[in-house]
Design an enzyme around this catalytic site. Structure first.
Site, PDB file in Angstrom:
ATOM      1  N   ASP B  76     -25.187 -53.690   0.307  1.00  0.00           N
ATOM      2  CA  ASP B  76     -26.364 -53.736   1.052  1.00  0.00           C
ATOM      3  C   ASP B  76     -26.815 -52.399   1.835  1.00  0.00           C
ATOM      4  O   ASP B  76     -27.818 -52.299   2.186  1.00  0.00           O
ATOM      5  CB  ASP B  76     -26.383 -54.912   2.190  1.00  0.00           C
ATOM      6  N   HIS B 162     -12.144 -60.491   4.050  1.00  0.00           N
ATOM      7  CA  HIS B 162     -12.523 -61.229   2.795  1.00  0.00           C
ATOM      8  C   HIS B 162     -12.230 -60.169   1.627  1.00  0.00           C
ATOM      9  O   HIS B 162     -12.007 -58.956   1.476  1.00  0.00           O
ATOM     10  CB  HIS B 162     -13.792 -61.506   2.339  1.00  0.00           C
ATOM     11  N   HIS B 164     -11.540 -58.017  -1.211  1.00  0.00           N
ATOM     12  CA  HIS B 164     -12.710 -57.504  -1.910  1.00  0.00           C
ATOM     13  C   HIS B 164     -12.624 -56.029  -2.149  1.00  0.00           C
ATOM     14  O   HIS B 164     -11.615 -55.265  -1.258  1.00  0.00           O
ATOM     15  CB  HIS B 164     -14.386 -57.522  -1.473  1.00  0.00           C
ATOM     16  N   GLN B 166     -14.654 -52.256  -3.689  1.00  0.00           N
ATOM     17  CA  GLN B 166     -16.118 -51.498  -3.590  1.00  0.00           C
ATOM     18  C   GLN B 166     -15.883 -50.705  -5.213  1.00  0.00           C
ATOM     19  O   GLN B 166     -14.927 -50.173  -5.420  1.00  0.00           O
ATOM     20  CB  GLN B 166     -16.352 -50.635  -2.591  1.00  0.00           C
ATOM     21  N   PHE B 315      -0.260 -40.288  11.231  1.00  0.00           N
ATOM     22  CA  PHE B 315      -1.669 -39.456  11.723  1.00  0.00           C
ATOM     23  C   PHE B 315      -1.791 -38.433  10.859  1.00  0.00           C
ATOM     24  O   PHE B 315      -0.903 -37.364  10.954  1.00  0.00           O
ATOM     25  CB  PHE B 315      -1.684 -39.160  13.241  1.00  0.00           C
ATOM     26  N   GLU B 320      -2.080 -31.400   9.441  1.00  0.00           N
ATOM     27  CA  GLU B 320      -2.477 -31.903   7.984  1.00  0.00           C
ATOM     28  C   GLU B 320      -3.692 -31.438   7.696  1.00  0.00           C
ATOM     29  O   GLU B 320      -4.076 -31.133   6.502  1.00  0.00           O
ATOM     30  CB  GLU B 320      -2.258 -33.360   7.958  1.00  0.00           C
TER      31      GLU B 320
HETATM   32  O1  LIG Z   1       3.827 -33.740  17.181  1.00  0.00           O
HETATM   33  P1  LIG Z   1       2.908 -34.759  17.651  1.00  0.00           P
HETATM   34  O2  LIG Z   1       1.737 -34.528  18.449  1.00  0.00           O
HETATM   35  O3  LIG Z   1       3.798 -35.836  17.896  1.00  0.00           O
HETATM   36  O4  LIG Z   1       2.257 -35.399  16.206  1.00  0.00           O
HETATM   37  C1  LIG Z   1       1.144 -35.394  15.727  1.00  0.00           C
HETATM   38  O5  LIG Z   1       0.631 -34.227  15.192  1.00  0.00           O
HETATM   39  C2  LIG Z   1       1.208 -33.853  14.050  1.00  0.00           C
HETATM   40  C3  LIG Z   1       0.740 -32.480  13.494  1.00  0.00           C
HETATM   41  O6  LIG Z   1      -0.557 -32.502  13.191  1.00  0.00           O
HETATM   42  C4  LIG Z   1       1.313 -34.883  12.763  1.00  0.00           C
HETATM   43  O7  LIG Z   1       2.237 -34.625  11.993  1.00  0.00           O
HETATM   44  C5  LIG Z   1       1.683 -36.207  13.499  1.00  0.00           C
HETATM   45  O8  LIG Z   1       1.378 -37.291  12.513  1.00  0.00           O
HETATM   46  C6  LIG Z   1       0.873 -36.465  14.685  1.00  0.00           C
HETATM   47  O9  LIG Z   1       1.230 -37.736  15.157  1.00  0.00           O
HETATM   48  O1  LIG Z   2     -18.262 -49.566   2.916  1.00  0.00           O
HETATM   49  P1  LIG Z   2     -17.499 -49.963   4.125  1.00  0.00           P
HETATM   50  O2  LIG Z   2     -16.333 -50.704   3.778  1.00  0.00           O
HETATM   51  O3  LIG Z   2     -18.321 -50.481   5.373  1.00  0.00           O
HETATM   52  O4  LIG Z   2     -17.059 -48.342   4.813  1.00  0.00           O
HETATM   53  C1  LIG Z   2     -15.859 -47.855   4.563  1.00  0.00           C
HETATM   54  O5  LIG Z   2     -15.463 -47.475   3.385  1.00  0.00           O
HETATM   55  C2  LIG Z   2     -16.267 -46.113   3.120  1.00  0.00           C
HETATM   56  C3  LIG Z   2     -15.805 -45.758   1.549  1.00  0.00           C
HETATM   57  O6  LIG Z   2     -14.502 -45.273   1.510  1.00  0.00           O
HETATM   58  C4  LIG Z   2     -16.320 -45.189   4.313  1.00  0.00           C
HETATM   59  O7  LIG Z   2     -17.218 -44.120   3.932  1.00  0.00           O
HETATM   60  C5  LIG Z   2     -16.505 -45.705   5.589  1.00  0.00           C
HETATM   61  O8  LIG Z   2     -16.543 -44.761   6.527  1.00  0.00           O
HETATM   62  C6  LIG Z   2     -15.428 -46.905   5.677  1.00  0.00           C
HETATM   63  O9  LIG Z   2     -15.846 -47.367   6.939  1.00  0.00           O
END
Ligand SMILES: O=P(O)(O)O[C@H]1O[C@H](CO)[C@@H](O)[C@H](O)[C@H]1O
Ligand SMILES: O=P(O)(O)O[C@H]1O[C@H](CO)[C@@H](O)[C@H](O)[C@H]1O
Lengths: 350, 350
Positions: B76, B162, B164, B166, B315, B320
């Site tokens: 939608d 649910h 599903h 895409q 994260f 990264e």
């Molecule tokens: O080193 P921190 O702040 O604990 O860790 C954070 O930053 C890092 C570098 O981007 C990432 O690899 C970790 O996943 C994130 O949690």
């Molecule tokens: O379409 P949805 O499930 O609402 O949206 C989700 O998947 C999409 C495709 O990966 C992303 O672009 C959106 O940011 C995410 O919230």
């Protein structure tokens, strides 16, 4: 059929720094959001025992000095160590491991855990920039790449609200700068001008995506931005290739524009705006000399996740991970919204 | 110095499908975690008014039929529409926009909102696979790329529990498959064998990263995995290039291994394991024919974010995003942990 309108009609845009495309689907902003919301990135009173505070004892047992400006120390849980044994030479092209040496440091911006860049003075931010350059120079003598980056906000995996960044230096050139190095080199060979110098010239003419500008710097939403409010900081003069090439006037103006950009960010959704940000310049290492990478232009990158409000972020998930980044508002719309935000008075001081 | 131990010593690994490297820092798992935790991905009672349920009325006002197996309908709020005007021809190499046409569909796996793949029967999963192939065949006649993907769990931006997925079909070949196509083609030209066929042969010999295997499929943690518990599903026989090449026996065995792999995932942290997953095969489109892409091997990819528990994810942020993916346990350690999890009895049925 209608005429093309970037704010109405989906299209793809090319990112020449990464040789990648972005799907722009602005009509999609109309969809309602019923998914996960984040905790508003706010406002616990600062922890008087925050381990990054001046004078605090860290989990390693070490005590921070009573620092008054910036403070750098080795990361207590580094992803990169200086001395590790080398993996065996690969015996198959699909199973290649290679040596990675490096070092990880933490750099506090300010002794006070309640501070953030937009609340700090220009002089205090200038001290941060000076220390970044020190670090780049020291680590850059030994290491091929020195990644200075800040993860800000719990939603960006930042486990400590004290104002700080990280510095990871490595013996290898990571993917992102490797690709950017290649793309800038190819452009320079073909057109005889650095890619980002040409780009900035155009943007200054077009004025569609510029958020802030002073005598030395432009803050803009790149034409190929992937994150909703992604911005770049680009130097106008002298073509610095690395952060260590900045003049005194560029450093001062950088401190000013950083404060103003982060003030705008915080004022956009009235919250301490989460992001990952960092700096990219020409690679370093023992064989590198100032001026040896004319295809490079030093620049800053801000990658903030919020999309609709302080609690609704953009998810870069299924389609984005498996196919291509997708954005829900145009870079020009994002620049308009940021331009409208106050850059002088922070919402906390109103 | 000590001998190299992958579980102790940081190193980088090469991803030959994407021409990228991953930083592996297993010693870093020892660090304590005090950052953001996620809500445990659980266990609201299913909403009797879930708009994806059989018979429910969606926000568009449309009523779903009383479907009993799978059900496909147009999204939608699609990111891609079939008819849009074309952007003007670029007048500068740094400002390239290009036309993007496409269509987005939603596919329900099951009429019941409380179901997930590991709780569904093999016959029900087989119906999902059959419908995926229908969709790929229909959309693949017109579109260059048909991305089938599932975002599962609120942490992956999924706004509806649910079961599903895409389907986004596009007139352009997105970044990820474009790079994979190139890398597989280069390998095939150089070695005369499909990259992933050679890779799977080696993995079956080495047995270090295999999580599950049946007569037709292997589920493994790739040597170059970026996400902590990332896996790939690879077909053992007949070298299918696209999902539509699968034999009946491959489809049946795929339904079985998907159920078992997702059962392991859920049993790892006793939660409905969030992930983004999807399928990659040779590009489609009007000029494409079965068998025309011998460098491709059809495969599935699971990208789950959890790292330490049901509430602590990895994260992929500052370093990264700006430099290179980094992981905190080796792919072999991840495969060991997944191998130890029960693949037959789901924790909810214990
Ligand atoms: O080193 P921190 O702040 O604990 O860790 C954070 O930053 C890092 C570098 O981007 C990432 O690899 C970790 O996943 C994130 O949690
Ligand atoms: O379409 P949805 O499930 O609402 O949206 C989700 O998947 C999409 C495709 O990966 C992303 O672009 C959106 O940011 C995410 O919230």
């Amino acid at each position: 059929m209608q005429e093309f309108e970037a704010t109405e009609h989906q299209h793809v845009r090319y990112n020449p720094l990464k040789d990648e495309w972005i799907l722009v689907s602005p009509h999609r902003c109309k969809r309602p959001w019923s998914g996960q919301t984040e905790q508003a990135p706010e406002e616990q009173p600062p922890d008087p025992n925050n381990p990054l505070r001046a004078g605090a004892v860290r989990s390693s047992g070490q005590r921070n000095p009573n620092y008054t400006s910036t403070y750098v120390f080795p990361n207590d849980f580094p992803a990169l160590l200086e001395r590790v044994p080398e993996p065996p030479t690969p015996d198959h092209p699909l199973f290649q491991a290679s040596q990675a040496k490096g070092t990880c440091r933490v750099m506090c911006f300010h002794p006070d855990s309640a501070m953030t860049i937009p609340l700090m003075s220009v002089t205090e931010i200038l001290a941060v920039i000076d220390e970044w350059i020190n670090q780049l120079q020291e680590l850059g003598r030994r290491y091929t790449w020195v990644q200075i980056f800040e993860n800000k906000g719990a939603v960006m995996g930042c486990s400590n609200p004290h104002p700080h960044c990280q510095i990871w230096a490595s013996s290898f050139l990571p993917n992102e700068p490797r690709v950017k190095d290649r793309c800038q080199k190819e452009f320079y060979t073909k057109y005889g001008k650095p890619l980002l110098v040409d780009y900035l010239d155009q943007e200054i003419k077009k004025k569609e995506r510029i958020v802030l500008q002073n005598s030395e710097w432009v803050a803009l939403v790149p034409y190929w931005a992937a994150w909703p409010y992604e911005t770049m900081l680009l130097p106008i003069n002298n073509r610095p290739q690395r952060m260590s090439d900045l003049s005194d006037s560029q450093k001062m103006a950088l401190a000013e524009i950083m404060k103003q950009l982060c003030t705008k960010y915080d004022n956009l959704f009235n919250c301490s705006f989460p992001y990952s940000m960092g700096w990219h310049g020409a690679p370093t290492g023992p064989s590198k000399k100032p001026g040896d990478a004319p295809h490079w232009l030093f620049h800053g990158i801000y990658l903030p996740p919020l999309l609709r409000s302080a609690t609704v972020k953009k998810f870069m998930v299924g389609y984005e991970m498996l196919a291509q980044p997708q954005r829900d508002l145009t870079p020009e719309q994002a620049a308009d919204k940021l331009r409208e935000c106050d850059h002088l008075v922070h919402y906390k001081n109103k």
